[in-house]
Enzyme design. Structure first.
Site, PDB file in Angstrom:
ATOM      1  N   CYS A 176     -43.441 -64.952  10.446  1.00 36.03           N
ATOM      2  CA  CYS A 176     -44.459 -65.765   9.758  1.00 36.03           C
ATOM      3  C   CYS A 176     -44.091 -65.995   8.393  1.00 36.03           C
ATOM      4  O   CYS A 176     -42.993 -66.502   8.110  1.00 36.03           O
ATOM      5  CB  CYS A 176     -45.942 -65.127  10.106  1.00 36.03           C
ATOM      6  SG  CYS A 176     -47.090 -66.547   9.424  1.00 36.03           S
ATOM      7  N   LYS A 205     -44.497 -55.794  10.218  1.00 31.01           N
ATOM      8  CA  LYS A 205     -44.525 -56.730   9.259  1.00 31.01           C
ATOM      9  C   LYS A 205     -44.882 -56.156   8.156  1.00 31.01           C
ATOM     10  O   LYS A 205     -45.973 -55.674   8.031  1.00 31.01           O
ATOM     11  CB  LYS A 205     -45.535 -57.963   9.664  1.00 31.01           C
ATOM     12  CG  LYS A 205     -45.630 -59.169   8.695  1.00 31.01           C
ATOM     13  CD  LYS A 205     -46.474 -60.304   9.227  1.00 31.01           C
ATOM     14  CE  LYS A 205     -46.722 -61.412   8.419  1.00 31.01           C
ATOM     15  NZ  LYS A 205     -47.762 -62.530   8.833  1.00 31.01           N
ATOM     16  N   GLU A 238     -43.266 -65.254  17.004  1.00 29.06           N
ATOM     17  CA  GLU A 238     -43.957 -64.156  16.754  1.00 29.06           C
ATOM     18  C   GLU A 238     -45.262 -64.107  17.690  1.00 29.06           C
ATOM     19  O   GLU A 238     -45.750 -65.120  18.436  1.00 29.06           O
ATOM     20  CB  GLU A 238     -44.645 -64.727  15.185  1.00 29.06           C
ATOM     21  CG  GLU A 238     -45.915 -63.712  15.012  1.00 29.06           C
ATOM     22  CD  GLU A 238     -46.764 -64.301  13.798  1.00 29.06           C
ATOM     23  OE1 GLU A 238     -47.477 -63.843  12.929  1.00 29.06           O
ATOM     24  OE2 GLU A 238     -46.399 -65.529  13.556  1.00 29.06           O
TER      25      GLU A 238
END
Length: 516
Positions: free
Chosen positions: A389, A339, A275
């Site tokens: 994440c 995301k 990430e």
């Protein structure tokens, strides 16, 4: 009336629950962890039950999510006392679910003769599901996650999700409660109804447990199907304090280039960076974007990496997104995923008016733009569902990728925020369940660790250490068929929710009749 023994048993349940999770990993203790609390709740008022459950929950969550203070203090710039206070407040908010479980369990058992071996697990799963999908959803330390190393029992997750494992654990503690009640409580109810129903319900539970073991054994013995692909993950081990410092930008880029060249020796079909691996906004900084694309062409393989991107906003405004990009061997952008599930107070600020002093704990201007689509990345060798994440801890979100066709799950993360706490180990352990639930391998690339590979049976094939540079290359089998869970989702959890509602209504109607 609450006695000292009740307080001790409630506190003991909280401590036993903590021991079931990483880094202790005493998963066998989780099978009895709730029993002291259930026994302490016997004969208590709803108010007392709420308090006893709250005590269990506070110990449970402070013991498992204590690491939250670390991120806020070391990287969020908050004073240590305030960081600890906020961690305690978060733990209390999560403990309310255990308090709610205790109160609802007491309400139901005091108005029915249904043994705890059945009532406790349906109520527990209901509250875990609610904890997963409320506005401040934070389904960390769900009971079932304690069993990530107990492979035979977790295989049923491909039908029930992680909630099925939580159900078995809560039922086991419920069985202990029922046995204790039969031996010690000589009241009319226990003497007749419970003595009659408990052995039957316990037998049903033991048969379900045996069936789960058998199912798990068969799954573990079976061969993995699907296409073999070779994947390399790069662990750059970039310190959080220098990650966005322009003085170290060249060092960060060169680190990923150096490690990727090392990985290319094994000729992987895809290389995965973590990430926000790039210390700039890909596509916005032309020179450095061109450098990465040119380097990608030299690798002659696909590259999947995390980067901040600049997205158009309203009018002349622009917003940042936390994104994952897939480049072809020719350096073309094949796919971009933004995301979806952002981190509160890390990537956006909810309820700004109520908590203006907290602010954001990321080095970025303004809130991140929320992604809208569960993008499946297409390659000639696999269909990739990429989670960023802590998105990997949400079973429903991961399931959407698998249901949309993903047969490999990739999770890229930056766990540098957590330091040497239990959080990186807990985070990695939860990915085991996403592999089993969807019968698809999980590839994990983490900036400072833990990186690794998990097969579709939940076996950890390979993993890195913490805070080391590393290159891991592994052959994995892509998923072949959609699991029951992938196709139909949280059916099991819904059954528990409906059962809890029916038990509550029954208890309410019983109480109403008693009042008349």
């Amino acid at each position: 009336m609450v006695k000292k023994a009740d307080i001790v048993m409630s506190a003991a349940s909280g401590g036993l629950l903590v021991l079931g999770f990483p880094v202790f990993n005493a998963y066998f203790i989780a099978w009895i962890a709730i029993a002291p609390l259930l026994i302490a709740l016997r004969g208590k008022s709803l108010k007392s039950s709420f308090r006893l459950g709250g005590l269990t929950g506070i110990i449970y969550f402070i013991g498992t999510i204590y690491w939250v203070y670390h991120s806020m203090y070391y990287y969020g710039g908050l004073p240590l006392p305030l960081s600890i206070l906020l961690m305690i407040l978060l733990s209390i908010s999560q403990a309310l679910y255990i308090a709610g479980f205790s109160m609802l369990f007491t309400f139901i058992t005091s108005r029915s003769v249904l043994p705890a071996v059945l009532s406790a697990p349906v109520v527990w799963v209901t509250l875990e599901y609610v904890r997963t999908y409320t506005i401040f959803s934070f389904p960390w330390s769900m009971l079932g996650y304690s069993q990530h190393n107990f492979l035979p029992i977790i295989q049923i997750a491909d039908m029930t999700g992680v909630y099925g494992i939580s159900f078995l654990l809560a039922a086991s503690s419920g069985m202990i409660h029922d046995i204790a009640v039969i031996w010690t409580d000589r009241s009319e109810i226990a003497g007749k109804a419970l003595r009659r129903l408990s052995p039957l319900c316990i037998m049903i539970f033991l048969l379900a447990l045996a069936a789960s073991f058998y199912y798990g054994h068969e799954k573990l013995e079976g061969k993995e199907e699907g296409r073999e692909i070779t994947v390399s993950v790069i662990q750059g081990n970039i310190e959080q304090g220098i990650k966005w410092d322009s003085r170290f930008r060249r060092k960060v880029i060169d680190t990923y280039k150096k490690l990727s060249i090392k990985a290319s020796i094994d000729r992987p079909q895809i290389i995965v960076w973590p990430e926000s691996a790039l210390p700039f906004a890909f596509g916005n900084d032309k020179d450095q974007t061109d450098e990465i694309v040119a380097f990608q062409k030299e690798l002659e393989t696909h590259l999947l990496f995390g980067s901040i991107m600049v997205k158009p906003g309203k009018g002349k405004e622009s917003r940042l997104s936390n994104s994952a990009l897939l480049l072809s061997p020719e350096g073309e952008i094949l796919s971009v995923y933004d995301k979806i599930h952002l981190v509160p107070y890390g990537e956006y600020v909810p309820l700004k008016e109520l908590f203006p002093f907290v602010g954001k704990m990321v080095a970025a201007i303004g809130d991140f733009a929320r992604g809208q689509e569960t993008t499946v990345m297409e390659t000639p060798f696999a269909k990739i569902g990429n989670l960023i994440c802590y998105e990997i801890i949400f079973p429903g979100l991961v399931r959407k990728f698998a249901d949309s066709g993903a047969n490999v799950l990739v999770t890229i993360t930056n766990d540098a925020w957590f330091g040497h706490t239990a959080a990186p180990y807990q985070h990695f352990s939860m990915a085991v369940f996403r592999a089993v639930e969807n019968r698809a391998p999980v590839v994990r690339a983490a900036n400072t660790g833990i990186s690794g590979f998990i097969d579709s049976r939940g076996r950890i094939i390979r993993e890195s250490g913490l805070f080391v540079e590393d290159v891991l290359t592994q052959t994995v089998n892509t998923g072949l068929k959609k699991s029951f869970y992938t196709k139909y989702g949280d059916v099991f959890a819904y059954i528990c929710i409906v059962s809890s509602l029916l038990l509550f209504v029954w208890g309410f109607l019983t109480a109403k009749r008693e009042n008349f």
